[in-house]
Design a protein around this motif. Structure first.
Motif, PDB file in Angstrom:
ATOM      1  N   ALA A 253       0.828  -1.201   0.000  1.00 59.98           N
ATOM      2  CA  ALA A 253       0.000   0.000   0.000  1.00 59.98           C
ATOM      3  C   ALA A 253       0.865   1.256   0.000  1.00 59.98           C
ATOM      4  CB  ALA A 253      -0.926  -0.005   1.213  1.00 59.98           C
ATOM      5  N   ALA A 254       1.933   1.246   0.790  1.00 60.70           N
ATOM      6  CA  ALA A 254       2.837   2.401   0.832  1.00 60.70           C
ATOM      7  C   ALA A 254       3.488   2.632  -0.528  1.00 60.70           C
ATOM      8  CB  ALA A 254       3.892   2.187   1.904  1.00 60.70           C
ATOM      9  N   ARG A 255       3.931   1.556  -1.167  1.00 63.36           N
ATOM     10  CA  ARG A 255       4.555   1.700  -2.488  1.00 63.36           C
ATOM     11  C   ARG A 255       3.569   2.260  -3.508  1.00 63.36           C
ATOM     12  NH1 ARG A 255       7.099  -3.300  -0.984  1.00 63.36           N
ATOM     13  NH2 ARG A 255       5.500  -4.491  -2.106  1.00 63.36           N
ATOM     14  N   ALA A 256       2.296   1.951  -3.342  1.00 61.35           N
ATOM     15  CA  ALA A 256       1.280   2.427  -4.280  1.00 61.35           C
ATOM     16  C   ALA A 256       0.947   3.904  -4.062  1.00 61.35           C
ATOM     17  CB  ALA A 256       0.013   1.592  -4.143  1.00 61.35           C
ATOM     18  N   GLY A 257       1.292   4.448  -2.879  1.00 61.10           N
ATOM     19  CA  GLY A 257       1.027   5.852  -2.587  1.00 61.10           C
ATOM     20  C   GLY A 257       0.054   6.091  -1.459  1.00 61.10           C
ATOM     21  N   PHE A 258      -0.536   5.029  -0.917  1.00 64.47           N
ATOM     22  CA  PHE A 258      -1.521   5.194   0.151  1.00 64.47           C
ATOM     23  C   PHE A 258      -0.858   5.601   1.462  1.00 64.47           C
ATOM     24  CE2 PHE A 258      -3.706   2.216  -2.751  1.00 64.47           C
ATOM     25  CZ  PHE A 258      -4.889   2.915  -2.930  1.00 64.47           C
ATOM     26  N   SER A 259      -1.567   6.424   2.227  1.00 64.01           N
ATOM     27  CA  SER A 259      -1.073   6.908   3.511  1.00 64.01           C
ATOM     28  C   SER A 259      -1.664   6.149   4.689  1.00 64.01           C
ATOM     29  CB  SER A 259      -1.410   8.395   3.682  1.00 64.01           C
ATOM     30  OG  SER A 259      -0.950   9.151   2.589  1.00 64.01           O
ATOM     31  N   ARG A 260      -2.785   5.468   4.447  1.00 60.72           N
ATOM     32  CA  ARG A 260      -3.481   4.731   5.496  1.00 60.72           C
ATOM     33  C   ARG A 260      -3.913   3.372   4.962  1.00 60.72           C
ATOM     34  NH1 ARG A 260      -7.456   9.803   6.807  1.00 60.72           N
ATOM     35  NH2 ARG A 260      -6.153  10.871   8.361  1.00 60.72           N
ATOM     36  N   ILE A 261      -4.086   2.438   5.872  1.00 59.38           N
ATOM     37  CA  ILE A 261      -4.627   1.141   5.495  1.00 59.38           C
ATOM     38  C   ILE A 261      -5.713   0.735   6.485  1.00 59.38           C
ATOM     39  CG2 ILE A 261      -2.533   0.319   4.349  1.00 59.38           C
ATOM     40  CD1 ILE A 261      -1.930  -1.336   6.882  1.00 59.38           C
ATOM     41  N   GLY A 262      -6.603  -0.111   5.999  1.00 62.29           N
ATOM     42  CA  GLY A 262      -7.524  -0.815   6.869  1.00 62.29           C
ATOM     43  C   GLY A 262      -7.079  -2.260   6.931  1.00 62.29           C
ATOM     44  N   LEU A 263      -7.402  -2.956   8.008  1.00 61.88           N
ATOM     45  CA  LEU A 263      -7.021  -4.357   8.140  1.00 61.88           C
ATOM     46  C   LEU A 263      -8.222  -5.186   8.553  1.00 61.88           C
ATOM     47  CD1 LEU A 263      -3.556  -4.100   9.955  1.00 61.88           C
ATOM     48  CD2 LEU A 263      -3.978  -4.639   7.544  1.00 61.88           C
TER      49      LEU A 263
ATOM     50  N   PHE B  74     -15.570  -1.703  -9.447  1.00 60.86           N
ATOM     51  CA  PHE B  74     -14.539  -1.147 -10.320  1.00 60.86           C
ATOM     52  C   PHE B  74     -13.715  -0.125  -9.540  1.00 60.86           C
ATOM     53  CE2 PHE B  74     -18.021  -1.549 -13.755  1.00 60.86           C
ATOM     54  CZ  PHE B  74     -17.725  -2.891 -13.952  1.00 60.86           C
ATOM     55  N   ALA B  75     -12.558   0.190 -10.079  1.00 59.82           N
ATOM     56  CA  ALA B  75     -11.754   1.270  -9.503  1.00 59.82           C
ATOM     57  C   ALA B  75     -12.526   2.578  -9.607  1.00 59.82           C
ATOM     58  CB  ALA B  75     -10.419   1.377 -10.237  1.00 59.82           C
TER      59      ALA B  75
ATOM     60  N   LEU C   6      -3.123  -2.267  -6.517  1.00 57.01           N
ATOM     61  CA  LEU C   6      -3.148  -1.181  -5.541  1.00 57.01           C
ATOM     62  C   LEU C   6      -2.692   0.142  -6.155  1.00 57.01           C
ATOM     63  CD1 LEU C   6      -1.787  -3.044  -2.385  1.00 57.01           C
ATOM     64  CD2 LEU C   6      -4.137  -2.309  -2.818  1.00 57.01           C
ATOM     65  N   LYS C   7      -1.678   0.086  -7.000  1.00 59.12           N
ATOM     66  CA  LYS C   7      -1.213   1.313  -7.664  1.00 59.12           C
ATOM     67  C   LYS C   7      -2.298   1.877  -8.574  1.00 59.12           C
ATOM     68  CE  LYS C   7       1.987   4.394  -8.592  1.00 59.12           C
ATOM     69  NZ  LYS C   7       1.180   5.363  -9.346  1.00 59.12           N
ATOM     70  N   HIS C   8      -3.002   1.006  -9.272  1.00 62.47           N
ATOM     71  CA  HIS C   8      -4.088   1.443 -10.141  1.00 62.47           C
ATOM     72  C   HIS C   8      -5.196   2.094  -9.314  1.00 62.47           C
ATOM     73  CE1 HIS C   8      -6.835   1.540 -13.507  1.00 62.47           C
ATOM     74  NE2 HIS C   8      -7.716   0.780 -12.863  1.00 62.47           N
ATOM     75  N   LEU C   9      -5.526   1.506  -8.171  1.00 57.50           N
ATOM     76  CA  LEU C   9      -6.567   2.070  -7.316  1.00 57.50           C
ATOM     77  C   LEU C   9      -6.164   3.446  -6.801  1.00 57.50           C
ATOM     78  CD1 LEU C   9      -7.791  -0.953  -5.151  1.00 57.50           C
ATOM     79  CD2 LEU C   9      -8.742  -0.063  -7.292  1.00 57.50           C
ATOM     80  N   TYR C  10      -4.909   3.577  -6.396  1.00 57.21           N
ATOM     81  CA  TYR C  10      -4.463   4.877  -5.900  1.00 57.21           C
ATOM     82  C   TYR C  10      -4.539   5.936  -6.999  1.00 57.21           C
ATOM     83  CZ  TYR C  10      -1.868   8.697  -3.948  1.00 57.21           C
ATOM     84  OH  TYR C  10      -1.518   9.957  -3.512  1.00 57.21           O
TER      85      TYR C  10
ATOM     86  N   GLY D 103      -7.229  10.815  -8.914  1.00 58.03           N
ATOM     87  CA  GLY D 103      -7.784  11.591 -10.015  1.00 58.03           C
ATOM     88  C   GLY D 103      -9.128  12.232  -9.709  1.00 58.03           C
ATOM     89  N   LEU D 104      -9.775  11.813  -8.622  1.00 59.06           N
ATOM     90  CA  LEU D 104     -11.078  12.376  -8.265  1.00 59.06           C
ATOM     91  C   LEU D 104     -10.947  13.687  -7.500  1.00 59.06           C
ATOM     92  CD1 LEU D 104     -12.912   9.169  -6.982  1.00 59.06           C
ATOM     93  CD2 LEU D 104     -13.076  10.198  -9.255  1.00 59.06           C
ATOM     94  N   PHE D 105      -9.747  13.991  -7.034  1.00 65.10           N
ATOM     95  CA  PHE D 105      -9.553  15.157  -6.192  1.00 65.10           C
ATOM     96  C   PHE D 105      -9.162  16.370  -7.032  1.00 65.10           C
ATOM     97  CE2 PHE D 105      -9.101  11.584  -3.439  1.00 65.10           C
ATOM     98  CZ  PHE D 105      -9.604  12.007  -2.224  1.00 65.10           C
TER      99      PHE D 105
END
Length: 273
Positions: free
Chosen positions: A31-41, A220-221, A258-262, A267-269
């Motif tokens: 998740a970190a490599r993809a760019g995310f700052s937070r995760i859920g578990l 979908f993403a 995960l990178k695609h999702l990020y 892009g929505l912001f």
């Protein structure tokens, strides 16, 4: 090493269900490599047979995870998933709640599935009290095949509980597929602390089986379907945390997914977010 993002990059989390076969430590790294700052578990099964992971307080895996989180600059935001059904007993979950607090989580996610509303409210309030002792909040997510079916149902349960740490979780597919509107969100925004982005397309499912199939395998993403997600993000502003929940399907690697999702979520912001 933590992913490098610009100072203006939005803070976006990702739900474990997006790559549930990755154990917590590997999920945090990916998740970190993809760019995310937070995760859920997922520390509790969402339904019988569903995958989840245990992180006992003081255990080696929990210790390793905390070290990885610190090194990657990622935090655990929420823990899933608890179903408040007729047999629910909040006290039986104390070890999981303690484990959630131990790794720095802020919130738990639940759904309501008890037709006895008085008992449902009581059990939800019990979980809120237990969680509050550990510094955690609890969010109710509506689902079309559950008793707490609509966003309005979630907010009603939160209000009825009278719990200071209760909130409503808005998930894109469950919110819009079950009658939620941007107007209703704006009216009740003070109760919402967490929003999960995902997309869908086509006619809304009708039967519980179809709803479950879409929620667990038909997402979908963000931006690849028909939901008004840009408007949703704009309506939220800075009022609630935002994450992405889209299970991996097909043959993409977890890292690529995960990178695609990020990238799609980012892009929505708008440029000022």
């Amino acid at each position: 090493m933590a992913a490098v993002t610009s100072k203006s990059a939005p803070i976006i989390g990702v739900a474990h269900f997006s790559s549930i076969l990755l154990p917590p430590v590997e999920f945090a790294k990916a998740a970190a490599r993809a760019g995310f700052s937070r995760i859920g578990l997922r520390l509790h099964p969402a339904f019988p047979g569903a995958p989840y992971y245990e992180l006992p307080v003081g255990g080696s895996v929990a210790g390793e995870l905390k070290s990885v989180l610190a090194g990657e600059g990622v935090e655990v935001f929420d823990i899933e998933f608890f179903v408040i059904d007729p047999a629910f007993d909040a006290s039986s979950l104390e070890a999981t709640v303690a484990a959630a607090a131990d790794i720095g989580a802020r919130r738990l996610s639940v759904c309501g599935d008890d037709p006895d509303q008085s008992r449902l409210v009581s059990n939800f309030a019990d979980l809120c009290r237990l969680s509050d002792r550990y510094g955690l909040a609890v969010d109710v997510e509506n689902m079309g095949w559950r008793v707490t079916r609509t966003f309005r149902d979630s907010v009603s349960l939160v209000k009825a509980s009278d719990a200071r740490n209760a909130g409503a979780l808005v998930d894109g597919v469950h919110f819009f597929r079950n009658g939620g509107t941007l107007a209703s969100l704006r009216t009740e925004m003070r109760w919402v602390r967490h929003v999960q982005l995902c997309d869908v397309a086509g006619p809304a499912p009708v039967t519980p089986e179809e709803m479950i199939a879409e929620a667990r395998g038909g997402r979908f993403a963000p931006g690849e379907g028909e939901l008004p997600l840009k408007e949703l993000v704009a309506a939220i502003g800075s009022s609630a945390a935002i994450s992405v929940e889209v299970p991996l399907a097909g043959f993409a690697s977890p890292e690529a997914h995960l990178k695609h999702l990020y990238d799609k979520a980012e892009g929505l912001f708008g440029p000022d977010r």
